[in-house]
Design a protein around this motif. Structure first.
Motif, PDB file in Angstrom:
ATOM      1  N   ASP A  71       0.929  -1.295   0.127  1.00  0.00           N
ATOM      2  CA  ASP A  71       0.016  -0.069   0.144  1.00  0.00           C
ATOM      3  C   ASP A  71       0.818   1.144   0.097  1.00  0.00           C
ATOM      4  OD1 ASP A  71       0.968  -0.270   2.606  1.00  0.00           O
ATOM      5  OD2 ASP A  71      -0.897   0.429   3.668  1.00  0.00           O
ATOM      6  N   GLY A  72       2.173   1.110  -0.185  1.00  0.00           N
ATOM      7  CA  GLY A  72       3.100   2.203  -0.247  1.00  0.00           C
ATOM      8  C   GLY A  72       4.432   1.683  -0.236  1.00  0.00           C
ATOM      9  N   PHE A  73       5.375   2.474   0.548  1.00  0.00           N
ATOM     10  CA  PHE A  73       6.701   1.800   0.418  1.00  0.00           C
ATOM     11  C   PHE A  73       7.545   2.361   1.646  1.00  0.00           C
ATOM     12  CE2 PHE A  73       6.364   6.220  -1.267  1.00  0.00           C
ATOM     13  CZ  PHE A  73       7.372   7.056  -0.720  1.00  0.00           C
ATOM     14  N   TRP A  74       8.464   2.008   2.130  1.00  0.00           N
ATOM     15  CA  TRP A  74       9.426   2.195   3.102  1.00  0.00           C
ATOM     16  C   TRP A  74      10.599   2.930   2.500  1.00  0.00           C
ATOM     17  CZ3 TRP A  74       8.777   1.830   8.549  1.00  0.00           C
ATOM     18  CH2 TRP A  74       8.030   1.007   8.976  1.00  0.00           C
ATOM     19  N   ALA A  75      11.255   4.047   3.272  1.00  0.00           N
ATOM     20  CA  ALA A  75      12.464   4.747   2.459  1.00  0.00           C
ATOM     21  C   ALA A  75      13.368   4.992   3.897  1.00  0.00           C
ATOM     22  CB  ALA A  75      12.193   5.955   1.812  1.00  0.00           C
ATOM     23  N   ASP A  76      14.650   5.214   3.556  1.00  0.00           N
ATOM     24  CA  ASP A  76      15.589   5.355   4.794  1.00  0.00           C
ATOM     25  C   ASP A  76      15.957   6.965   4.714  1.00  0.00           C
ATOM     26  OD1 ASP A  76      15.893   2.670   5.981  1.00  0.00           O
ATOM     27  OD2 ASP A  76      17.215   2.384   4.261  1.00  0.00           O
ATOM     28  N   VAL A  77      15.953   7.489   5.760  1.00  0.00           N
ATOM     29  CA  VAL A  77      16.133   9.039   5.964  1.00  0.00           C
ATOM     30  C   VAL A  77      17.264   9.123   6.697  1.00  0.00           C
ATOM     31  CG1 VAL A  77      15.092  11.376   6.524  1.00  0.00           C
ATOM     32  CG2 VAL A  77      13.428   9.280   5.583  1.00  0.00           C
ATOM     33  N   SER A  78      18.323   9.882   6.148  1.00  0.00           N
ATOM     34  CA  SER A  78      19.649   9.875   6.837  1.00  0.00           C
ATOM     35  C   SER A  78      19.460  10.937   7.753  1.00  0.00           C
ATOM     36  CB  SER A  78      20.729  10.308   5.831  1.00  0.00           C
ATOM     37  OG  SER A  78      20.541  11.439   5.268  1.00  0.00           O
ATOM     38  N   ARG A  79      20.539  11.226   8.597  1.00  0.00           N
ATOM     39  CA  ARG A  79      20.437  12.362   9.626  1.00  0.00           C
ATOM     40  C   ARG A  79      20.848  13.638   8.864  1.00  0.00           C
ATOM     41  NH1 ARG A  79      24.760   9.177  13.870  1.00  0.00           N
ATOM     42  NH2 ARG A  79      23.442   7.712  14.640  1.00  0.00           N
ATOM     43  N   GLU A  80      21.577  13.454   7.988  1.00  0.00           N
ATOM     44  CA  GLU A  80      21.708  14.656   6.998  1.00  0.00           C
ATOM     45  C   GLU A  80      20.514  15.281   6.536  1.00  0.00           C
ATOM     46  OE1 GLU A  80      23.951  17.516   4.706  1.00  0.00           O
ATOM     47  OE2 GLU A  80      24.543  16.447   6.517  1.00  0.00           O
TER      48      GLU A  80
END
Length: 198
Positions: free
Chosen positions: A57-66
């Motif tokens: 139903d969507g997606f996962w993504a990684d978000v960096s500290r930057e």
């Protein structure tokens, strides 16, 4: 690469804080993920993210500290709506302008008209020199035309279609937005600096 033409509005449904990154789950709403694979790019409020998982139903993504430090992502909460755009295909029309998905800074809405069609946004001082009247700017992923500039503040007009298909109808005074200035302005400045260094 993106165009700043929002394809759908999604929703933040979950955050997972990990050792070196934060993972976010986005429900994609009307965005067709049929041609999206793990590793593809999707702009979320103007931030280019890499798809890490496709749960259906969507997606996962990684978000960096930057990314968290340089964008308005730290303001996103569970259930919040976000603007979505899949990466540009070379065969597609370029309806907006060339957008990299690399946010230059966070602006703050200084004023919103009663009907939401006019926004005055205060940009970081360092970005002001790149913002020109009748030039392009990307606000939370949406390609917009700058109507007026005064110092570090600029004004944009939102047409009814943009208000209907993006989250920009939620922008009130004090709201933080991701800004990406026109790529041509940045590269032109660098080229001019190179000439003066020679």
């Amino acid at each position: 690469m993106f165009t700043g033409i929002i394809e759908a509005v999604g929703e933040v449904t979950e955050w997972q804080v990990r050792e070196s990154t934060t993972r976010v789950r986005i429900r994609s709403g009307a965005l067709d993920l049929g041609d999206v694979s793990v590793g593809d790019s999707i702009a979320v409020n103007g931030v280019c993210l890499t798809v890490a998982e496709l749960p259906g139903d969507g997606f996962w993504a990684d978000v960096s500290r930057e990314t968290l430090a340089r964008t308005a992502f730290s303001e996103l909460r569970h259930g919040q709506r976000v603007n979505l755009e899949k990466a540009l295909r070379l065969s597609a029309r370029l309806g907006g302008h060339l957008v990299s998905g690399h946010v230059d800074g966070v602006g703050v809405v200084a004023r919103s008209s009663a009907d939401g069609t006019q926004l005055r946004i205060r940009a970081p001082e360092a970005l002001a020199r790149y913002i020109a009247e009748k030039g392009s700017i990307c606000v939370d992923g949406a390609s917009l035309t700058v109507n007026a500039v005064q110092g570090a503040e600029f004004e944009v007009t939102l047409v009814p279609h943009t208000l209907k298909v993006t989250t920009l109808d939620e922008c009130a005074a004090g709201h933080k937005v991701n800004l990406e200035v026109d790529l041509i302005a940045r590269y032109l400045e660098r080229l001019l600096q190179g000439e003066s260094d020679a």
